[in-house]
Design a protein around this motif. Structure first.
Motif: not given
Length: 181
Positions: A113-121, A146-154
């Motif tokens: 559950g680490i913050n998504i912005n920290i993971i993206k960094d 990156d594609q995964y996070f694009f998807n979960i962020e809508g």
């Protein structure tokens, strides 16, 4: 299992920690004996430290951190083993395992559950490193994340863009399937 049987008959060698790690993963994930699998995974870590072979430490810590540790310990402790694997992989020049361990680290961060912005960094830092050394497999891991996070962020899009480079999902699959690693 063959490596473990040989070790039991003839004794341990410098390469056996990886064998015990893989055997532990097999016992837990295939046979469902998670306690015994965990014990073999711990044995792989202990022997890799005793033998003091950097390559074996890389592999033992990776397998244990990605596939075994969370069977008996909280998933947040996986990150310790994955970071150690990355550290050892850099030292040993085991670039393939740097990629595998970074991929496991991102999975662990998500599971914790680490913050998504920290993971993206973290992914951005990994991608910069991979681009610098021209490590295609790790670049592809980053593109997939990156594609995964694009998807979960809508923000579902058909392509991932970096500077002037555009990679469609079809191109990504082609790249990944043709990677020699």
């Amino acid at each position: 299992t063959k490596a473990v049987n040989i070790a039991l008959e003839y004794g341990n060698t410098v390469d056996i920690p990886e064998g015990y790690a893989a055997f532990g993963m097999f016992i837990g994930s295939v046979l469902g004996d998670y306690q015994t699998g965990y014990e073999y995974g711990r044995l792989s870590i202990e022997l890799s430290e005793k033998i003091d072979d950097i390559s074996q430490k890389t592999k033992a810590y990776h397998v244990f951190g990605t596939h075994v540790n969370h069977w008996r310990k909280h998933v947040k402790t996986d990150q310790y083993y994955l970071k150690k694997s990355i550290e050892y992989a850099y030292e040993a020049g085991e670039f393939q395992f740097i990629g595998f361990a970074y991929d496991g680290l991102i999975l662990s961060m998500i599971a914790n559950g680490i913050n998504i912005n920290i993971i993206k960094d973290q992914i951005r830092e990994i991608r910069e490193f991979a681009t610098k050394i021209k490590y295609k497999l790790l670049i592809n891991f980053c593109l997939a994340w990156d594609q995964y996070f694009f998807n979960i962020e809508g923000k579902r899009i058909n392509q991932v863009t970096y500077d002037e480079n555009v990679l469609t999902e079809e191109q990504f699959l082609h790249e990944a399937q043709n990677d020699p690693l």
